[in-house]
Design a protein around this motif. Structure first.
Motif, mmCIF file in Angstrom:
data_model
loop_
_atom_site.group_PDB
_atom_site.id
_atom_site.type_symbol
_atom_site.label_atom_id
_atom_site.label_comp_id
_atom_site.label_asym_id
_atom_site.label_seq_id
_atom_site.Cartn_x
_atom_site.Cartn_y
_atom_site.Cartn_z
ATOM 1 N N TYR A 196 -2.562 5.248 -3.573
ATOM 2 C CA TYR A 196 -3.305 6.613 -2.641
ATOM 3 C C TYR A 196 -2.911 7.879 -2.710
ATOM 4 C CZ TYR A 196 -4.648 2.109 0.079
ATOM 5 O OH TYR A 196 -4.811 1.023 0.329
ATOM 6 N N TRP A 231 -1.874 -1.189 -4.406
ATOM 7 C CA TRP A 231 -2.616 -0.264 -4.513
ATOM 8 C C TRP A 231 -1.788 0.587 -4.187
ATOM 9 C CZ3 TRP A 231 -7.489 -1.910 -5.186
ATOM 10 C CH2 TRP A 231 -8.099 -0.569 -4.637
ATOM 11 N N ASP A 236 -8.426 6.149 -5.949
ATOM 12 C CA ASP A 236 -7.009 5.268 -6.003
ATOM 13 C C ASP A 236 -6.563 4.687 -7.709
ATOM 14 O OD1 ASP A 236 -7.285 5.991 -3.235
ATOM 15 O OD2 ASP A 236 -7.313 4.439 -2.625
ATOM 16 N N HIS A 261 0.634 -1.520 -0.186
ATOM 17 C CA HIS A 261 0.029 0.282 0.520
ATOM 18 C C HIS A 261 1.538 1.444 0.069
ATOM 19 C CE1 HIS A 261 -3.741 -2.322 0.739
ATOM 20 N NE2 HIS A 261 -2.390 -2.820 1.230
ATOM 21 N N THR A 313 -4.255 1.509 -8.919
ATOM 22 C CA THR A 313 -2.234 0.427 -8.838
ATOM 23 C C THR A 313 -1.470 0.638 -9.790
ATOM 24 O OG1 THR A 313 -3.577 -1.620 -10.066
ATOM 25 C CG2 THR A 313 -4.437 -1.664 -7.904
#
Length: 215
Positions: A191, A189, A197, A147, A199
């Motif tokens: 942000y 992923w 968002d 993330h 990937t």
């Protein structure tokens, strides 16, 4: 409700539960900035106290806040920083190359630094171009995908604004390609500092287009 990452200013937060880490995303301010509250155990960390201190402090709640990390020096990403730090006593971190332009900084970070949140840590990745000290923050989920919190350095559809400066654009795209796309898998992923968002796998096929486009 399944997490999609879609938020609107004044609307409800989007919450993603990764088990040992929870990510809460809200949109604040006139520029629809994203702010992210990460919680692990009894500790919380905020990424970008962008605006609307009341919304952010309500989100933080009685659990308190250990750390605020500012992804870069542009004012729309720290308008609520002083109020949040004053109210919570949190440490305020930013990259050393941007810290002088941010009103409240209690410590600086550089490439490869680890910032603790509960039992986990976020890895600092320095991405030069949007600003000299822009950073991304990477959480290696031990039970899943990575993330990545990219500030204004990477968005769905391209890298961040370099205001027509060719050298800054090439620096940013080179860093993003080398340090993110060449290193991390498609499932990662990310942000961003504004908007939805994505990937790395969704964006990877377009890297050459971005370079040819030049912005």
């Amino acid at each position: 409700m399944a997490y999609t990452g879609e938020v609107t200013r004044g609307g409800p937060a989007a919450v993603r539960d990764l088990g040992s880490l929870t990510i809460t995303k809200v949109s604040v301010g006139e520029m629809d900035n994203n702010a992210y509250l990460l919680r692990s155990g009894d500790e919380q960390l905020l990424i970008d106290a962008a605006a609307d201190s009341r919304t952010l402090l309500d989100l933080i709640g009685e659990a308190g806040l250990e750390t605020v990390v500012t992804t870069h020096r542009h004012g729309d990403h720290w308008q609520a920083l002083a109020e949040v730090v004053e109210a919570t006593g949190a440490a305020s971190l930013a990259h050393a190359d941007d810290a002088a332009e941010i009103p409240v900084v209690t410590g600086t970070v550089r490439e490869g630094a680890l910032i603790a949140v509960g039992e986990h840590a976020l890895e600092v990745i320095h991405l030069v171009g949007h600003t000299p000290g822009s950073i991304a923050l990477l959480f290696h989920d031990p039970n899943g995908v990575g993330h990545l919190f990219t500030g204004d350095s990477l968005f769905p559809g391209g890298v961040g604004n370099t205001r027509g400066n060719k050298q800054n654009f090439e620096s940013l795209l080179n860093d993003v390609e080398l340090k993110l796309f060449n290193r991390l898998p498609d499932e990662t992923w990310f942000y961003p500092g504004h908007g939805n968002d994505s990937t790395l796998g969704q964006e990877r096929p377009h890297l050459a287009e971005w370079r040819d486009r030049g912005w």
